[in-house]
Motif scaffolding. Sequence first.
Motif, mmCIF file in Angstrom:
data_model
loop_
_atom_site.group_PDB
_atom_site.id
_atom_site.type_symbol
_atom_site.label_atom_id
_atom_site.label_comp_id
_atom_site.label_asym_id
_atom_site.label_seq_id
_atom_site.Cartn_x
_atom_site.Cartn_y
_atom_site.Cartn_z
ATOM 1 N N LEU A 71 0.846 -1.191 0.000
ATOM 2 C CA LEU A 71 0.000 0.000 0.000
ATOM 3 C C LEU A 71 0.882 1.243 0.000
ATOM 4 O O LEU A 71 2.064 1.180 0.320
ATOM 5 N N LYS A 91 -4.155 9.058 -0.329
ATOM 6 C CA LYS A 91 -5.061 8.546 0.696
ATOM 7 C C LYS A 91 -5.661 9.676 1.542
ATOM 8 O O LYS A 91 -5.016 10.689 1.799
ATOM 9 N N ARG A 92 -6.932 9.471 1.954
ATOM 10 C CA ARG A 92 -7.604 10.394 2.875
ATOM 11 C C ARG A 92 -7.247 10.004 4.308
ATOM 12 O O ARG A 92 -7.354 8.832 4.683
ATOM 13 N N ALA A 117 -0.492 12.327 0.946
ATOM 14 C CA ALA A 117 -1.812 12.062 1.498
ATOM 15 C C ALA A 117 -2.575 13.373 1.689
ATOM 16 O O ALA A 117 -1.997 14.458 1.618
ATOM 17 N N CYS A 151 -12.406 7.716 5.827
ATOM 18 C CA CYS A 151 -10.971 7.900 5.565
ATOM 19 C C CYS A 151 -10.334 6.553 5.270
ATOM 20 O O CYS A 151 -10.852 5.501 5.637
ATOM 21 N N ASP A 152 -9.182 6.619 4.603
ATOM 22 C CA ASP A 152 -8.392 5.414 4.364
ATOM 23 C C ASP A 152 -7.504 5.094 5.559
ATOM 24 O O ASP A 152 -7.229 3.934 5.863
ATOM 25 N N THR A 167 -11.970 2.148 6.418
ATOM 26 C CA THR A 167 -10.614 2.472 6.878
ATOM 27 C C THR A 167 -9.727 1.228 6.817
ATOM 28 O O THR A 167 -10.106 0.166 7.312
#
Length: 448
Positions: free
Chosen positions: A229, A234-235, A257, A315-316, A340
């Motif tokens: 990853l 990403k959030r 991010a 969110c991630d 998440t």
Amino acid sequence: MTGKEYVLNVLEQVEKRNENEKEFLDAVKEVATSLIPVFEKHPEYMEEGLLERIVEPERQIMFRVPWVDDKGRVQVNRGYRIQFNSAIGPYKGGLRFHPTVNASIVKFLGFEQIFKNSLTGLPIGGGKGGSDFDPKGKSDREVMRFCQSFMAELCKHIGLDTDVPAGDIGVGAREIGYMYGYYKKIRNANDQGVLTGKGLAYGGSLTRTEATGYGLVYFTEEMMRANNLSLDGKRVVISGSGNVAIYATQKATQLGAKVVALSDSNGYIYDENGINLEVVKEIKEVKRGRIKEYLDYVPSAKYFEGCRGIWTIKCDIALPCATQGEIDENSAKILVENGTKVVAEGANMPSTLEAIEVFQSNGVLFGPAKAANAGGVACSALEMSQNSMRMSWSFEEVDNKLKNIMVNIYKNSAAAAKEYGQEGNILMGANIAGFKKVADAMMAQGIV
């Protein structure tokens, strides 16, 4: 006796001795249960009573802190310092000034610090301290008078090779400066390494301000990389808006991010376009204001009362950086339902045991505090090294050392988890890796 029987017996003893100290009991239970396979493989640890000794502080100090406010009234607070374990080096751990500070919280923080400090690979033992004094709303003169009274007693118990405190919640550069100045005066000694988190003008280290937040993101990045990853795009939701949250926001943003939320004890802000960090720094570091003032600068953002609601935002990646116990089982379930994929702890034990179970049972990558937020104490130890050598390293030098330490913490935790049949369980791996270094040192030094 099996490893499980041994651990359960010790936990029963700990509960009897500390029955009203929930935070401490939770911390001990979380660590001890994860060590069962270690005791199965190393029965000599049981024979030497290592767990019984490691859960009992070497020394616990509580003292009165009288001071005079700006109206001439005498105020009295309680001060604490717990010196938990010195097997691998002098006690090292922060001082927290907050109304919630009590014996249980200081004990739980000190216990966690043993393993966190061990994981850094640096020669520092575990300790913690603080007071129920609240610096919020106090004038600089009031904070100075409190810090001087606090240090008048604390100075009897600390030293370069004994115990080296640092900052924590409510204790920043201002408070460290006042305490160090008074220590220097009453001890008649320029022992710069006796406190860390100092200003650059009198022995502080570059990168120390950023260290915990940066370290959290370095750890998170490495954990994600190992699982194919990336942070890019990403959030991210980050709780808190203090030192850790601010610099975690900065580093996460630098790595691609988008941080969309921050909070304080009153509520949280949501900015779909990404948090404007310069605004947050102005509010928190210059004005010492509240996070809702963000809307005065960025009207398009939203503010919500109550800080727990921040975990309802999709969110991630979630980085809890506010305080212990802020993510409960229900909040953890909401995060999972919202998709998440990663949770890494910037605060000390911000996820309850029930929340951690939710994360792990749903395949969320989980970075425990003792590993993920070790960057602050790692940089403090690097500050001690610079003080001992009477020299200063550049920002880049310290930052590179910090990143290497955080990457190694992840790798060592992952390797320990795999060795003991728990591949991917970084919480268990961090506990095992941190414990084994301390345990081997205690074995070598005899029953003391």
